[in-house]
Design a protein around this motif. Structure first.
Motif, PDB file in Angstrom:
ATOM      1  N   GLU A 139      32.890  35.088  43.768  1.00 36.13           N
ATOM      2  CA  GLU A 139      32.057  36.168  43.250  1.00 36.13           C
ATOM      3  C   GLU A 139      32.637  37.558  43.523  1.00 36.13           C
ATOM      4  OE1 GLU A 139      29.173  37.841  41.020  1.00 36.13           O
ATOM      5  OE2 GLU A 139      29.666  35.712  41.242  1.00 36.13           O
ATOM      6  N   ARG A 150      35.746  38.013  41.404  1.00 36.68           N
ATOM      7  CA  ARG A 150      35.446  37.880  39.971  1.00 36.68           C
ATOM      8  C   ARG A 150      35.192  39.238  39.324  1.00 36.68           C
ATOM      9  NH1 ARG A 150      31.059  37.978  36.834  1.00 36.68           N
ATOM     10  NH2 ARG A 150      29.652  38.105  38.619  1.00 36.68           N
ATOM     11  N   LEU A 151      34.343  40.028  39.935  1.00 35.71           N
ATOM     12  CA  LEU A 151      34.000  41.336  39.365  1.00 35.71           C
ATOM     13  C   LEU A 151      35.227  42.240  39.265  1.00 35.71           C
ATOM     14  CD1 LEU A 151      30.612  41.963  41.203  1.00 35.71           C
ATOM     15  CD2 LEU A 151      30.946  41.393  38.794  1.00 35.71           C
ATOM     16  N   GLU A 191      37.493  40.957  36.451  1.00 36.75           N
ATOM     17  CA  GLU A 191      36.888  41.248  35.142  1.00 36.75           C
ATOM     18  C   GLU A 191      37.110  42.703  34.745  1.00 36.75           C
ATOM     19  OE1 GLU A 191      32.822  40.103  35.444  1.00 36.75           O
ATOM     20  OE2 GLU A 191      33.205  37.991  34.926  1.00 36.75           O
ATOM     21  N   GLN A 192      36.926  43.596  35.691  1.00 39.42           N
ATOM     22  CA  GLN A 192      37.144  45.026  35.416  1.00 39.42           C
ATOM     23  C   GLN A 192      38.606  45.301  35.085  1.00 39.42           C
ATOM     24  OE1 GLN A 192      35.657  46.977  38.919  1.00 39.42           O
ATOM     25  NE2 GLN A 192      33.510  46.855  38.281  1.00 39.42           N
TER      26      GLN A 192
END
Length: 328
Positions: free
Chosen positions: A50, A53-54, A57-58
């Motif tokens: 988690e 992941r962010l 993604e960015q």
């Protein structure tokens, strides 16, 4: 955004993602790169956890909206080269970029009158850089079938093809021991050099050495001739001493029986660390009734790829020779 900047931006996303994955999983950069490439292709970064992941993604969202396949290939190539410096193995060496592009140019010239969608074969695909460079050079769509026994390299080839949106079939196997397909339109390969360890498998080949291990590149040349269709071409990167080695007699006899030598193009010595590691591009054509081979093969020493005028002149000569002796 300029091409070089797009390539750099794509490399940064791959590189930074691979470094973060590597630090978490405590593995080699080149292995983490394969994982990062697959998540980038799927646009699914949940396997990274988690927190990461962010961030990934960015990072992916910052990529240019439109990129040419060659821009993507060069970015992947930069990342793979970085990984190979960390975990150097002889069979991990990547085909020089200029050579890969030139082999694509030759493949395009040789196949330009093929009807339908050509099927190409690479029995030792490595990280897929040569395969995708060739596909990017072709004027018509083609389908590549390729094999690689090294699982890490195969994962990189899979990433290479996916991120450039190429249609390929990849197999995790030893191409000497296991057949791939019959009637390929052409074989394009940077042949690994060295000895093949399995004498029992090598015994089924005409090029089998009598009292020592057989050269793997000899075995792969014979295997490739078996797999290409009658009249099909083989565009191969081979050691300069291919026909002067202690096992060359059996290789030459096999080639005389089954194929014709169309060209031997020696690459500039400056591309290689030592003279003994120099390579040439070998073009063979499998025999077929009705095909008259050239009265003399094209033998040439390639100029430095940085000398644009000399290289352009050589490409013009090669193109004219192929037009006359293949398509004439």
């Amino acid at each position: 955004m300029q091409e070089s900047t797009k390539t750099e931006a794509y490399f940064q996303v791959l590189d930074q993602g691979a470094e973060k994955i590597r630090s978490i999983e405590d593995n080699l950069y080149i292995e983490a790169l394969g994982t990062m490439g697959e998540m980038l292709f799927q646009r699914d970064f949940t396997p990274a956890g988690e927190d990461l992941r962010l961030e990934l993604e960015q990072s992916a969202a910052s990529l240019p909206k439109e990129m040419h396949r060659e821009e993507v290939r060069r970015a992947i190539q930069l990342a793979v080269l970085k990984g190979m410096k960390e975990a150097v193995q002889p069979h991990h060496a990547m085909t020089p970029d200029a050579v890969a592009l030139f082999m694509g140019y030759l493949t395009n010239l040789l196949l330009k009158k093929e009807e339908g969608k050509p099927v190409l074969l690479d029995p030792a695909v490595g990280s897929g850089n040569l395969m995708t460079a060739v596909l990017n050079q072709l004027s018509e769509d083609a389908h590549f079938v390729a094999a690689e026994p090294d699982e890490t390299l195969l994962k990189l080839a899979f990433m290479n093809a996916n991120l450039q949106e190429h249609e390929v079939d990849l197999f995790h196997q030893d191409s000497v021991a296991s057949p791939l397909l019959d009637h390929a339109d052409a074989v394009v390969c940077d042949l690994p050099a060295g000895y093949y360890p399995d004498d029992e498998t090598a015994a089924g080949f005409k090029v089998k050495a009598k009292d020592e291990k057989t050269y793997v590149h000899h075995l792969l040349i014979e295997r490739s001739i078996r797999h290409v269709k009658e009249g099909g071409f083989l565009i191969l990167l081979v050691p300069n001493q291919l026909f002067q080695s202690d096992q060359s007699a059996g290789l030459q006899e096999m080639i005389r029986e089954q194929a014709h030598i169309y060209a031997v193009l020696q690459l500039p010595e400056t591309m290689f660390k030592t003279r003994s590691s120099g390579k040439s591009m070998l073009i063979l054509r499998k025999k077929k009734d009705g095909i008259i081979p050239p009265s003399q093969a094209l033998l040439a020493e390639m100029p430095s790829f940085t000398k644009e005028a000399a290289l352009a002149d050589m490409m013009k000569r090669i193109s004219g020779w192929i037009e006359e002796n293949v398509h004439g």
